[in-house]
Design an enzyme around this catalytic site. Structure first.
Site: not given
Length: 418
Positions: A119-121, A123
């Site tokens: 999940p990119c949140q 970063y």
């Protein structure tokens, strides 16, 4: 190259990355995903592929038309196809359980490829600006990704994430990306990465992502990165919208609808249009105030080709307290551009950043329109845990996905270079 190359998809989401690799000729062994609704989406797509490959696609069509239940759809395919979707949070307490389930799907076969990105949140630049992400446990999910690489030793892996990964740091101001690369090298992989803009590969969206590719073995002087051929179609955003029935805010339906015109050349070339029923063309309702703001936004673009700054609104429409932040919170998906702005998971919260360009319809996008922007085919159905359609869940899955076309282009080149 044989189409029997097998891959595992980690942090699979709704399957955008996986769908691209399947189109290119790779075979999924298993998908691992924490979100239960996304797992049902993956199961339904697994059913689609199995039925299509076994000349029984009419069963899938019946499901989209609500003529059979979801369970009846799943019962129509081998149980191991459904079991290949693993609904687990990847972490230290679940690795053994997940390995066991993947091993059961693999049997005596070898795993050739691992794809997926955490999940990119944690970063993302937006995430970091909204809250303290330094201690977010999602920052360290790449460590567990590496555990899969150590166990299965695939020839390649493909790791996707947001550009913020390049600058995200831990509490010691060390770059996560540097630590990540060092770990992958330590376990036996040579690493190369590129930054991709999806609009250069047929997607009608300005979406930038970093895609890191690892190859098992020692570094050579020759680059191994699968450089896909660019595709800049002669199309604009209207080409993905204009064949859908016009609907007002709160209108439309999740069940099948018929296109009103022949699909655009882009829809056909991108393999988005389908002979199967088209679903999820349902618009969310909006308040009277929001609808009036939408009129201002679209009219400003149509007459001046200018985006609305929040302070441009008449005073009686300015109800938000923060007037100096997120000043572009209302934004039209301009139909006359060759690519729209990035679709993100926040579309599940409201549609203010994704206003339809037709001032007569005066609404935000439907899940199907957002899915087309992400280059999902029209026969892709987005599920919810309960089995009842949930627009919020569909939007979240779509916004978090990797554009199918971008994934396909990379996968095709990787297959050529294999």
């Amino acid at each position: 190259m044989s189409s029997t190359l097998k891959f595992l998809d980690l942090f699979a989401g709704a399957g955008g990355l996986s769908e691209g690799f399947i189109r290119a000729g790779f075979k999924p062994i298993a998908h691992v995903e924490a979100d239960a609704s996304a797992c049902f989406t993956l199961k339904t797509r697994q059913a689609f592929h199995w039925l299509k490959n076994n000349n029984s696609i009419d069963k899938y069509s019946k499901y989209l038309k609500n003529e059979i239940t979801r369970q009846e759809l799943y019962d129509a395919i081998p149980s191991n196809e459904i079991d290949s979707i693993i609904n687990e949070v990847i972490g230290p307490d679940t690795l053994k359980s997940i390995f066991k389930k993947v091993d059961a799907q693999l049997g005596n076969s070898k795993l050739d490829l691992i794809i997926g990105g955490p999940p990119c949140q944690a970063y993302s630049l937006v995430g970091r600006s909204r809250s303290n992400m330094v201690n977010d446990p999602r920052n360290h999910l790449y460590i567990y990704y590496a555990e899969f690489l150590k166990k299965y030793k695939p020839k390649y892996f493909v790791f996707e994430n947001v550009l913020g990964l390049l600058t995200a740091t831990d509490s010691n101001s060390e770059l996560y990306f540097d630590k990540m690369k060092a770990l992958f090298v330590e376990i036996g992989y040579t690493i190369e990465y590129r930054i991709f803009s999806a609009n250069e590969y047929g997607v009608l969206q300005n979406r930038k992502r970093i895609i890191l590719v690892g190859k098992r073995g020692l570094r050579s002087k020759k680059s191994f990165y699968p450089e896909p051929e660019k595709w800049l179609p002669q199309a604009n955003v209207w080409d993905l919208l204009k064949d859908l029935p016009p609907i007002p805010a709160g209108g439309g339906q999740t069940t099948p609808v018929e296109p009103i015109t022949k699909p655009s050349e882009w829809l056909e070339q991108a393999q988005i249009c389908s002979s199967l029923p088209l679903t999820w063309h349902e618009a969310r309702p909006h308040s009277k105030q929001d609808l009036e703001i939408y009129q201002h936004v679209v009219n400003l673009w149509n007459t001046e080709k200018r985006r609305l700054h929040y302070d441009d609104l008449p005073e009686y429409l300015k109800s938000h307290k923060g007037r100096n932040s997120f000043v572009d919170r209302f934004k039209v998906v301009a139909g006359d551009l060759t690519a729209c702005h990035t679709v993100v998971a926040h579309i599940s919260k409201d549609g203010h950043h994704y206003i339809h360009p037709d001032i007569e319809q005066n609404r935000s996008l439907t899940p199907r329109e957002a899915a087309r922007i992400q280059s999902f085919p029209d026969d892709y159905y987005f599920e919810n845990v309960s089995g009842k359609p949930a627009r919020t869940s569909a939007f979240k899955q779509i916004g978090n996905a990797v554009p199918v076309l971008l994934a396909q282009k990379i996968a095709e080149q990787l297959l050529k270079d294999w």
